[in-house]
Design an enzyme around this catalytic site. Structure first.
Site, short mmCIF file in Angstrom:
data_model
loop_
_atom_site.label_atom_id
_atom_site.label_comp_id
_atom_site.label_asym_id
_atom_site.label_seq_id
_atom_site.Cartn_x
_atom_site.Cartn_y
_atom_site.Cartn_z
N GLY B 77 6.53 5.01 -2.13
CA GLY B 77 5.82 6.01 -1.33
C GLY B 77 4.42 6.33 -1.82
O GLY B 77 3.97 7.47 -1.76
N ASN B 132 -5.56 -0.70 1.81
CA ASN B 132 -4.13 -0.88 2.01
C ASN B 132 -3.74 -0.15 3.29
O ASN B 132 -3.58 1.07 3.28
CB ASN B 132 -3.37 -0.35 0.80
CG ASN B 132 -1.87 -0.47 0.94
OD1 ASN B 132 -1.38 -0.95 1.96
ND2 ASN B 132 -1.14 -0.03 -0.06
N CYS B 135 1.21 0.14 3.73
CA CYS B 135 2.35 0.64 2.96
C CYS B 135 3.43 1.12 3.92
O CYS B 135 3.17 1.99 4.75
CB CYS B 135 1.96 1.77 2.03
SG CYS B 135 3.40 2.37 1.12
N GLY B 222 9.69 -10.04 -3.22
CA GLY B 222 10.40 -11.02 -4.04
C GLY B 222 10.59 -12.35 -3.33
O GLY B 222 10.19 -12.52 -2.17
N THR B 271 6.29 -8.95 -7.47
CA THR B 271 7.63 -8.67 -8.00
C THR B 271 7.98 -9.55 -9.20
O THR B 271 8.70 -9.11 -10.09
CB THR B 271 8.65 -8.84 -6.86
OG1 THR B 271 8.31 -7.89 -5.84
CG2 THR B 271 10.07 -8.58 -7.32
#
Lengths: 262, 306
Positions: B77, B132, B135, B222, B271
């Site tokens: 967040g 960004n 998100c 990932g 990741t």
């Protein structure tokens, strides 16, 4: 002793011991640097070495014990990552980052009451040893679900230990927090006992409540899912008195007053 | 034969194509744990700190993480201490890094991008700015501004008006047509696009059958998302004339090789750094792979899959 942050390194270590201790698996590997630096309550990020992508991330685990060059971990195979580690055989390699986080802080001479629940007993071994080495009086309350988990009490030989099980199959019937208030009174000529605890959240909440009611200082080691273990991802937060706290960098050991228990 | 790994990303001259994905490597926090190991072989050719916003954000309620099959769900967040603290506390500490710093900013509304960009414009420590717009963890339904091409364009226009710095717009894959959003960013003045941010996802607790994450839904990253990312990089880089920073599941040098072949000029590791904080030290291996393919330099590898 300094419980502060210490340089950590990703190491590939050979497993030299792997054995069942009741419901848990105990593994030891050679890691002189970690063995040398580890402070009770610190943790490692650990996974099997290699290119397997599932499980993907290392798991945070409290250091159970160190002995010369050896580091020992106690594993409760509850999920994919822990089950994979529990299956490690002798000669297999684990990838390890650590020691990480802020461990238990201990100063003074107060008698120490260690409270462990389930796999939360793991870091109390190194803590009990270190406290005893400093001449502190140590007493352990170890709580388990059943006899199968309670076998791990054998890892605490030489320490004054009370066992409590939820099904009453070994030791006292009930929760590990039940006998705690009876261990907290100040004895003549001694400082007020201090509590060190590790276990599931409801247990830690009970310990915090009892510590407050009885007026004892208490430190608790908290568990959380982590991705990195080194403060990058901000994934492992818990609610603190003044906002979120990162379990990895601010903890995993906290004073009970620093945590929001609602 | 040694392969030349240097690449140009607008005005940035990078020693090799490997950078970090914002929010996955906190050099100021990791510094405490890794110390000199980190600086002796700093794995990234440019460094992007975690996204900052106009006001500090506490982030979402825990739990914020859940591992899934070869992936990681998160709902952090955008927890950050705000752009003012970033400028006064973090920037000078980041200055000691041996590589250029790319600041990452996000807003709750398009105007925030202009305000934040203006605050960074005069800072010499900032080599470039990442917007960004993607998100997924700010609203429950993941309604990032970057879902809307027009809002993406507006945010970029406002940032463009506020700064002359190299502007990178980081895109979300959670759209019907990522080329349309990328084109809107470029139309708004973006010098570069960066993709992909995390993929919308969720996980249920195996016992309670309730959502695991405190925020209910999250973003998946990932190795599990690599094919999704590779497709997006391939399509966007083929259509647009700006450099693309590729990311999404990059774990090995082979992954980086493929992202560059798909059209990425630089490749971000995210990741994988959680799995191994030095995972991104893959540039030498990337060079070896490029050489193995008979390609003379990293820049010649870009887009060979097209």
């Amino acid at each position: 002793m300094d419980a502060g942050l210490i340089p950590a390194e990703l190491l590939k270590c050979a497993v030299v011991e792997s054995r069942q201790v009741g419901a848990y698996r105990l593994i030891s590997f050679v890691a002189p640097q970690i063995a040398n630096l580890a402070h009770p309550g610190q943790f490692l990020m650990i996974r099997m070495s290699g290119n397997e992508l599932d499980p993907l991330l290392p798991r945070p685990m409290g250091i159970h014990n160190v002995e010369s060059d050896l580091v020992t971990m106690l594993i409760d195979p509850v999920g994919k990552g822990t089950a994979r580690l529990a299956a490690a055989g002798i000669g297999d390699r684990v990838s390890v980052l650590g020691p990480l986080g802020m461990g238990f802080r201990f100063e003074g001479e107060a008698p120490a009451v260690l409270v462990g629940g389930g796999i939360g007993i793991s870091p109390l071994k190194l803590l009990a040893r270190s406290l005893a080495a400093e001449g502190r009086e140590v007493r352990c309350l170890l709580g388990f679900r059943t006899r199968k988990e309670a076998v791990a009490t054998e890892l605490f030989s030489g320490v004054r230990t009370d066992v409590i099980t939820e099904d009453g199959s070994v030791g006292r019937l009930g929760l590990v927090s039940d006998p705690l208030p009876g261990c907290l009174a100040r004895e003549p000529g001694k400082p007020t006992p201090e509590i060190f605890a590790c276990g599931p959240s409801p247990m830690l909440a009970a310990v915090a409540r009892i510590a407050r009611e009885c007026g004892n200082a208490a430190q608790v080691s908290v568990e959380a899912h982590m991705a990195c273990g080194i403060g990058s991802c901000q994934g492992c937060v818990i609610r603190g008195a003044g906002g979120y706290l990162r379990v990895c960098n601010d903890g995993p050991v906290f004073d009970v007053e620093d945590i929001s228990w609602q | 034969m040694a392969v030349n790994l240097e690449i140009k990303l607008g005005p940035l001259e990078l020693a090799h194509p490997i950078i970090n994905a914002s929010g996955t490597f906190d050099v100021l926090a990791a510094d405490k744990a890794l110390e000199e190991d980190l600086f002796v072989s700093f794995p990234f050719a440019a460094y992007i700190p975690k996204t900052v916003t106009l006001q500090p954000r506490a982030g979402n309620p825990p739990p914020r993480l859940q591992e899934t099959a070869a992936g990681l769900l998160n709902s952090i967040g955008l927890a950050n201490h705000g752009i003012e603290a970033f400028i006064t506390e973090d920037l000078h500490r980041l200055e000691s890094l041996p590589v250029p710093v790319i600041a990452s900013i996000a807003g709750e509304e398009t105007e925030d991008y202009g305000r934040c960009a203006a605050m960074l414009d005069s800072r010499e420590e900032v080599a470039a700015i990442e917007l960004n717009v993607s998100c997924p963890n700010v609203e429950l339904d993941g309604r990032a501004l970057g879902l809307d091409p027009e809002k993406t364009r507006q945010a970029t226009v406002l940032a463009r008006q506020a700064t002359s710095k190299f502007l990178i717009v980081k895109l979300t894959p959670n759209v019907t047509d990522i080329i349309e959003v990328a084109a809107a960013a470029v139309d708004g003045g973006a010098d570069c696009v960066s993709l992909i941010n995390t993929v919308h996802g969720m996980a249920l607790d195996r016992y309670s059958l309730k959502p695991v994450l405190g925020h209910v839904t999250g973003g998946l990253s990932g190795p599990a998302i690599k094919p999704v990312a590779l497709r997006a990089v391939f399509l966007v880089s083929r259509e647009l004339d700006v450099p693309v920073i590729g990311m999404g599941g990059v774990t090995t040098a082979q992954d980086a090789l493929e992202f560059m072949a798909a059209g990425a000029t630089a490749v971000a590791v995210g990741t994988a750094s959680f799995r191994d904080p030095l995972a991104a030290a893959m540039a030498p291996e990337l060079g070896r792979l490029i050489n193995e393919h008979g390609i003379g330099s990293a820049s010649e590898l870009i887009g060979v899959a097209h």
